[in-house]
Motif scaffolding. Structure first.
Motif, PDB file in Angstrom:
ATOM      1  N   LEU A 150       4.614  46.494   5.093  1.00 39.17           N
ATOM      2  CA  LEU A 150       5.761  45.835   5.729  1.00 39.17           C
ATOM      3  C   LEU A 150       6.783  46.867   6.194  1.00 39.17           C
ATOM      4  CD1 LEU A 150       7.366  43.262   6.425  1.00 39.17           C
ATOM      5  CD2 LEU A 150       8.130  43.170   4.042  1.00 39.17           C
ATOM      6  N   ALA A 151       6.821  48.007   5.497  1.00 37.84           N
ATOM      7  CA  ALA A 151       7.799  49.042   5.859  1.00 37.84           C
ATOM      8  C   ALA A 151       7.368  49.807   7.115  1.00 37.84           C
ATOM      9  CB  ALA A 151       7.985  50.006   4.693  1.00 37.84           C
ATOM     10  N   GLY A 152       6.090  49.852   7.398  1.00 38.09           N
ATOM     11  CA  GLY A 152       5.679  50.571   8.602  1.00 38.09           C
ATOM     12  C   GLY A 152       4.231  50.977   8.525  1.00 38.09           C
ATOM     13  N   PRO A 153       3.702  51.659   9.521  1.00 39.99           N
ATOM     14  CA  PRO A 153       4.347  52.055  10.768  1.00 39.99           C
ATOM     15  C   PRO A 153       4.538  50.876  11.721  1.00 39.99           C
ATOM     16  CG  PRO A 153       2.028  52.630  10.813  1.00 39.99           C
ATOM     17  CD  PRO A 153       2.305  52.077   9.447  1.00 39.99           C
ATOM     18  N   GLY A 154       5.454  51.045  12.676  1.00 38.00           N
ATOM     19  CA  GLY A 154       5.718  49.999  13.658  1.00 38.00           C
ATOM     20  C   GLY A 154       4.787  50.112  14.859  1.00 38.00           C
ATOM     21  N   VAL A 186      11.126  34.238  10.744  1.00 37.72           N
ATOM     22  CA  VAL A 186      12.282  34.609   9.919  1.00 37.72           C
ATOM     23  C   VAL A 186      12.099  36.050   9.439  1.00 37.72           C
ATOM     24  CG1 VAL A 186      13.487  34.130   7.752  1.00 37.72           C
ATOM     25  CG2 VAL A 186      12.709  32.233   9.192  1.00 37.72           C
ATOM     26  N   PRO A 187      12.989  36.957   9.843  1.00 36.59           N
ATOM     27  CA  PRO A 187      12.797  38.364   9.475  1.00 36.59           C
ATOM     28  C   PRO A 187      13.199  38.635   8.031  1.00 36.59           C
ATOM     29  CG  PRO A 187      14.832  38.124  10.714  1.00 36.59           C
ATOM     30  CD  PRO A 187      14.190  36.754  10.671  1.00 36.59           C
ATOM     31  N   VAL A 188      12.447  39.486   7.368  1.00 42.73           N
ATOM     32  CA  VAL A 188      12.820  39.948   6.026  1.00 42.73           C
ATOM     33  C   VAL A 188      12.696  41.468   5.993  1.00 42.73           C
ATOM     34  CG1 VAL A 188      12.208  37.859   4.744  1.00 42.73           C
ATOM     35  CG2 VAL A 188      10.452  39.574   5.214  1.00 42.73           C
ATOM     36  N   ALA A 189      13.449  42.082   5.088  1.00 40.01           N
ATOM     37  CA  ALA A 189      13.381  43.534   4.916  1.00 40.01           C
ATOM     38  C   ALA A 189      12.306  43.856   3.884  1.00 40.01           C
ATOM     39  CB  ALA A 189      14.734  44.054   4.453  1.00 40.01           C
ATOM     40  N   ALA A 190      11.746  45.060   3.965  1.00 41.18           N
ATOM     41  CA  ALA A 190      10.699  45.444   3.016  1.00 41.18           C
ATOM     42  C   ALA A 190      11.337  45.785   1.669  1.00 41.18           C
ATOM     43  CB  ALA A 190       9.922  46.643   3.551  1.00 41.18           C
ATOM     44  N   PRO A 191      10.970  45.059   0.613  1.00 35.28           N
ATOM     45  CA  PRO A 191      11.487  45.417  -0.711  1.00 35.28           C
ATOM     46  C   PRO A 191      10.780  46.674  -1.223  1.00 35.28           C
ATOM     47  CG  PRO A 191      10.037  43.501  -0.857  1.00 35.28           C
ATOM     48  CD  PRO A 191      10.047  43.926   0.574  1.00 35.28           C
ATOM     49  N   PRO A 192      11.318  47.334  -2.260  1.00 34.08           N
ATOM     50  CA  PRO A 192      10.705  48.572  -2.753  1.00 34.08           C
ATOM     51  C   PRO A 192       9.277  48.334  -3.249  1.00 34.08           C
ATOM     52  CG  PRO A 192      12.832  48.156  -3.836  1.00 34.08           C
ATOM     53  CD  PRO A 192      12.519  46.956  -3.011  1.00 34.08           C
ATOM     54  N   ALA A 193       8.426  49.330  -3.024  1.00 35.66           N
ATOM     55  CA  ALA A 193       7.022  49.222  -3.440  1.00 35.66           C
ATOM     56  C   ALA A 193       6.900  49.718  -4.876  1.00 35.66           C
ATOM     57  CB  ALA A 193       6.137  50.024  -2.489  1.00 35.66           C
ATOM     58  N   ASN A 194       7.529  48.993  -5.778  1.00 36.18           N
ATOM     59  CA  ASN A 194       7.548  49.450  -7.178  1.00 36.18           C
ATOM     60  C   ASN A 194       7.207  48.329  -8.146  1.00 36.18           C
ATOM     61  OD1 ASN A 194       9.734  47.822  -6.995  1.00 36.18           O
ATOM     62  ND2 ASN A 194      11.272  49.379  -7.486  1.00 36.18           N
ATOM     63  N   THR A 195       6.350  47.401  -7.701  1.00 36.94           N
ATOM     64  CA  THR A 195       6.013  46.277  -8.579  1.00 36.94           C
ATOM     65  C   THR A 195       5.012  46.690  -9.651  1.00 36.94           C
ATOM     66  OG1 THR A 195       4.103  45.563  -7.279  1.00 36.94           O
ATOM     67  CG2 THR A 195       6.254  44.700  -6.615  1.00 36.94           C
ATOM     68  N   GLY A 196       4.318  47.811  -9.434  1.00 40.25           N
ATOM     69  CA  GLY A 196       3.280  48.220 -10.372  1.00 40.25           C
ATOM     70  C   GLY A 196       1.936  47.574 -10.072  1.00 40.25           C
ATOM     71  N   ASP A 197       1.939  46.563  -9.187  1.00 40.17           N
ATOM     72  CA  ASP A 197       0.690  45.917  -8.776  1.00 40.17           C
ATOM     73  C   ASP A 197       0.219  46.608  -7.492  1.00 40.17           C
ATOM     74  OD1 ASP A 197      -1.104  44.313  -7.337  1.00 40.17           O
ATOM     75  OD2 ASP A 197      -0.244  42.449  -8.096  1.00 40.17           O
ATOM     76  N   PRO A 198      -0.948  47.266  -7.542  1.00 40.10           N
ATOM     77  CA  PRO A 198      -1.373  48.051  -6.366  1.00 40.10           C
ATOM     78  C   PRO A 198      -1.453  47.214  -5.086  1.00 40.10           C
ATOM     79  CG  PRO A 198      -2.834  48.446  -8.239  1.00 40.10           C
ATOM     80  CD  PRO A 198      -1.920  47.325  -8.642  1.00 40.10           C
ATOM     81  N   TYR A 199      -1.888  45.949  -5.208  1.00 35.83           N
ATOM     82  CA  TYR A 199      -1.965  45.099  -4.011  1.00 35.83           C
ATOM     83  C   TYR A 199      -0.575  44.840  -3.442  1.00 35.83           C
ATOM     84  CZ  TYR A 199      -2.018  40.832  -1.262  1.00 35.83           C
ATOM     85  OH  TYR A 199      -1.799  39.905  -0.269  1.00 35.83           O
ATOM     86  N   ARG A 200       0.348  44.427  -4.308  1.00 39.45           N
ATOM     87  CA  ARG A 200       1.687  44.083  -3.814  1.00 39.45           C
ATOM     88  C   ARG A 200       2.405  45.325  -3.284  1.00 39.45           C
ATOM     89  NH1 ARG A 200       5.012  41.109  -8.131  1.00 39.45           N
ATOM     90  NH2 ARG A 200       6.396  40.711  -6.361  1.00 39.45           N
ATOM     91  N   ASP A 201       2.236  46.443  -3.966  1.00 40.34           N
ATOM     92  CA  ASP A 201       2.878  47.663  -3.472  1.00 40.34           C
ATOM     93  C   ASP A 201       2.308  48.066  -2.107  1.00 40.34           C
ATOM     94  OD1 ASP A 201       4.520  47.709  -5.626  1.00 40.34           O
ATOM     95  OD2 ASP A 201       3.496  49.335  -6.687  1.00 40.34           O
ATOM     96  N   ALA A 202       0.993  47.909  -1.950  1.00 37.59           N
ATOM     97  CA  ALA A 202       0.371  48.249  -0.661  1.00 37.59           C
ATOM     98  C   ALA A 202       0.886  47.320   0.439  1.00 37.59           C
ATOM     99  CB  ALA A 202      -1.149  48.149  -0.776  1.00 37.59           C
ATOM    100  N   LEU A 203       1.090  46.053   0.085  1.00 36.93           N
ATOM    101  CA  LEU A 203       1.624  45.083   1.048  1.00 36.93           C
ATOM    102  C   LEU A 203       3.048  45.461   1.449  1.00 36.93           C
ATOM    103  CD1 LEU A 203       1.563  42.395   2.579  1.00 36.93           C
ATOM    104  CD2 LEU A 203       2.055  41.216   0.441  1.00 36.93           C
ATOM    105  N   ARG A 204       3.855  45.849   0.467  1.00 34.41           N
ATOM    106  CA  ARG A 204       5.247  46.216   0.771  1.00 34.41           C
ATOM    107  C   ARG A 204       5.301  47.484   1.626  1.00 34.41           C
ATOM    108  NH1 ARG A 204       9.024  44.499  -4.191  1.00 34.41           N
ATOM    109  NH2 ARG A 204       8.346  42.332  -4.333  1.00 34.41           N
ATOM    110  N   ARG A 205       4.398  48.424   1.355  1.00 32.11           N
ATOM    111  CA  ARG A 205       4.362  49.624   2.212  1.00 32.11           C
ATOM    112  C   ARG A 205       3.964  49.249   3.637  1.00 32.11           C
ATOM    113  NH1 ARG A 205       1.204  51.682  -2.115  1.00 32.11           N
ATOM    114  NH2 ARG A 205       2.621  52.563  -3.668  1.00 32.11           N
TER     115      ARG A 205
END
Lengths: 457, 457
Positions: free
Chosen positions: A249-253, A228-247
């Motif tokens: 997900l955004a790339g590189p491909g 199931v595809p999802v889009a990368a949400p903004p990396a602005n959670t303030g949690d370094p782990y979650r932000d790194a995960l979101r980045r």
């Protein structure tokens, strides 16, 4: 709308569903009671029967292959395997077909929900788990078993009334299946779907949450969810782990360099496997009504007789694979320059149809494996690592008996170089998910772990 | 640069090469004399030997499989095939590996050129044809045959000095190979490449031109060429056919609807093939030193002894497949609303590893096939159709003896609806080429025909 536009809008809608961690139509608060009630509602008996006395099954003269007398369903044959981890022989499930694993999805309150069902499978340790809307072998959907028709199958076969949002052919467990594949499908409907008490509409966020529970989402549900595809949400959670995960997900491909590295590994491999008759498989024997390895390790092939009044077919007998020990499947991840990277292993298994697939960092069936796989000890005993996901999951209860494996995602301390052996490579989450858009690139164990990782975003 | 950016710049550079139909460094005017000289320079003898007396080869006890005594190279085993066109049994080449077919490319005067070589293969009807820079089985590049090293192989194996521009795993002829694949590679170098008199640098435009000649580009060259990406040039030639072709190259691309239609076909198929021992293949017999079908139709497996002083190994013996009749491979195309569409057939063959692949409109080995394949008569006798490409091409001369097939692209009258049977579908050229970016989606016959079609732009 272009294909890319459709995909992106589908991913955005599924992202909304992933962000919905509860649902007014299927509140989390009611889940446990519902699931307990459904588990209690299914009566069934699973009784062991020696393979030699298994009704409808027999060993084929000559090859010794274990087959149903109708020639249908599935069978066991033998395989001789050569990999960079060693050579061996083993029995393997012979079911050369493409089945359907399908989720129906529908919007409720503007949020896509997925239709799952409480379903009994004879090999599940707790018998009832959450399955996809439809789980159909080719035999099922052609009615080889002469049972009741599979409910909701019409959503997945042409001419289907809804819109296909996901349709990916992926391999089964290549350690135990010889090239068996399934279509992982999600089909959207905007009509009312008749459902019974075993069914429940859940959001992607709810399903991701349930993935953290032991032995709840069956392996069919897990593999479809991984598609199931999802889009990368903004990396602005303030949690370094979650932000790194979101980045991540955004790339590189996926780039040419990655594909060429992967192809280099495939080209260099010995041909993985040659089939042989089950009777010719060295090191295995028929004992105590099952097929077992002389060492007592690895797995047994055993027979069961099942009575399940709530299934399409209410009574049947079949062989199952019973692993000797629980497996350990682990994904090592690490924040590096603020982006999460994932250590994947390009590996061949007995039934791999493409020479090598990407598996998780650690995939071992038996902690007694020698040599111990790279970093297996870090997954088994994380030490300074942070455990980001930890659950026990059952493998396909229609083919495995009590096959419960530990799935664990461990984050290594950030920004420290980690030397990795040949055949291992750091990927972004985007790369791993892009590879999964094609068949036979990422194995089923890694697909579950990548979904578990994604669910921590 | 992103992967998409790199791809697009690669496609643009190859487009320049496609537009260069002559080259100052390898003028067309000198080609015929060069090729004739190289053909004459290779001395060789190919002599038939009964399979039972083929040095180094023998029938394996039990299975009856034909194998090299070393266990290496390739062999023949049996396969039982079930398709929607009927069921049959046949011998099949068993070579489960990924070989390398590689072209080195280098800019001369700002235009990419590709390094080809005049190469002898024992089964070629004219023995010498134009081959890729490197054509290496896994045995070749691991030096299984103990011959001289394969020249230029270093460009294709890590750590390679150049830049990989194309790297696609594609299947061999699935009618005769059981799952054998090759990496189709193009590697760019900016250094001088030592070449001998058998080598020649040609532009993509020159190679496309040579594809119109009979039996000149070998099947290895054709499949690698089919993987070379080009950008769609403007549809402003003033020729309605060429403009329609260019529009078809521009789009539309693969969409979910197409993939789901293709997957529906795969899911509905019987499992295509089960292997069996060569001795168990029904309807075939050992006669006159070869393996033949009782009807005398289809093909024979025969033995040859080869002496070729100019090859890496100068003397060897091997089995080859000798087709009973020439094949007919045809692509029907049609302008519809100003865009060219291509009629493709989703079909399974004996060695198909993915249940079905897209083949050309018509693919028959024997015009005596019953029932006659859809529109085979239109390809054989185009009538009101316009023949856009027509050539005789040889199949892999290292495995086939005198396997010469007619390749034809026929344009049907524009804008007339053409009813097509189940399993056939109109594609844009963009869709067909996009599908070819993945393994096992488009078969090797269709790949040659699509390149031939593209060359008429």
């Amino acid at each position: 709308m272009t294909a890319a536009g459709l995909l992106s809008s589908t991913a955005e809608r599924f992202t909304r569903s992933a962000e919905a961690t509860d649902s007014p139509i299927s509140p989390n608060a009611g889940f446990a009671a519902w699931f307990a009630a459904r588990s209690a509602a299914h009566s069934y008996t699973v009784e062991r029967v020696p393979l030699t006395e298994l009704p409808g099954w027999g060993f084929e003269p000559g090859t010794g292959d274990l087959r149903h007398t109708s020639g249908r369903f599935f069978g066991f044959t033998g395989v001789r395997v050569r990999t960079d981890r060693g050579d061996w022989e083993q029995p393997i499930i012979d079911q050369p077909e493409i089945g359907i694993l399908g989720l129906v999805t529908r919007d409720f309150g503007g949020v896509p929900h997925f239709l799952v069902q409480a379903k009994m499978e004879p090999g599940n340790t707790n018998l009832v788990q959450l399955s996809t809307t439809v789980q159909a072998t080719r035999g099922n959907y052609l009615r080889a078993h002469q049972g009741l028709p599979t409910p909701h199958l019409e959503h997945f076969l042409p001419p289907r009334p809804g819109r296909v949002l996901v349709d990916r052919i992926q391999a089964e467990h290549s350690q135990w299946f010889l090239g068996t594949h399934n279509r992982n499908m999600v089909v959207e409907t905007d009509r009312s779907v008749p459902i019974g008490p075993d069914h429940r509409w859940l959001t992607l966020g709810q399903l991701w949450g349930l993935l953290g529970h032991d032995n709840l989402l069956n392996s069919e549900t897990r593999t479809v969810l991984s598609c199931v595809p999802v889009a990368a949400p903004p990396a602005n959670t303030g949690d370094p782990y979650r932000d790194a995960l979101r980045r991540s997900l955004a790339g590189p491909g996926v780039d040419d360099d990655l594909l060429t590295w992967f192809n280099d590994g495939k080209g260099a491999m010995e041909p993985v496997a040659r089939t042989c008759g089950l009777a010719e498989v060295g090191g295995w024997r028929l004992a105590d009504g099952g097929i077992e390895h002389e060492s007592g390790r690895h797995f047994r092939v055993v027979g069961v007789r099942v009575e399940a009044p709530t299934r399409e077919v209410t009574r049947w007998s079949q062989p199952l694979i019973e692993p000797a020990t629980p497996g350990l499947y682990g994904l090592l991840v690490q924040r590096f320059d603020g982006v999460l990277r994932i250590l994947m292993h390009a590996r061949a298994d007995a039934g791999s149809s493409r020479f090598t697939e990407f598996g998780p960092t650690v995939q071992c069936c038996d902690l007694g494996d020698r040599p111990v796989p790279f970093r297996a000890e870090v997954v088994a005993e994380p030490g300074p690592g942070v455990v980001r996901h930890d659950s026990l999951q059952s493998e396909k209860g229609g083919r495995f008996l009590n096959a419960v494996n530990r799935y664990r995602v461990v984050e290594l301390p950030a920004d420290r170089p980690v030397p990795v052996p040949d055949g291992y490579r750091w990927l972004s989450l985007r790369q791993a998910l892009d590879l999964m858009a094609q068949p036979d690139q990422v194995n089923i164990q890694a697909r579950t772990l990548l979904t578990a990782l994604l669910s921590t975003w």
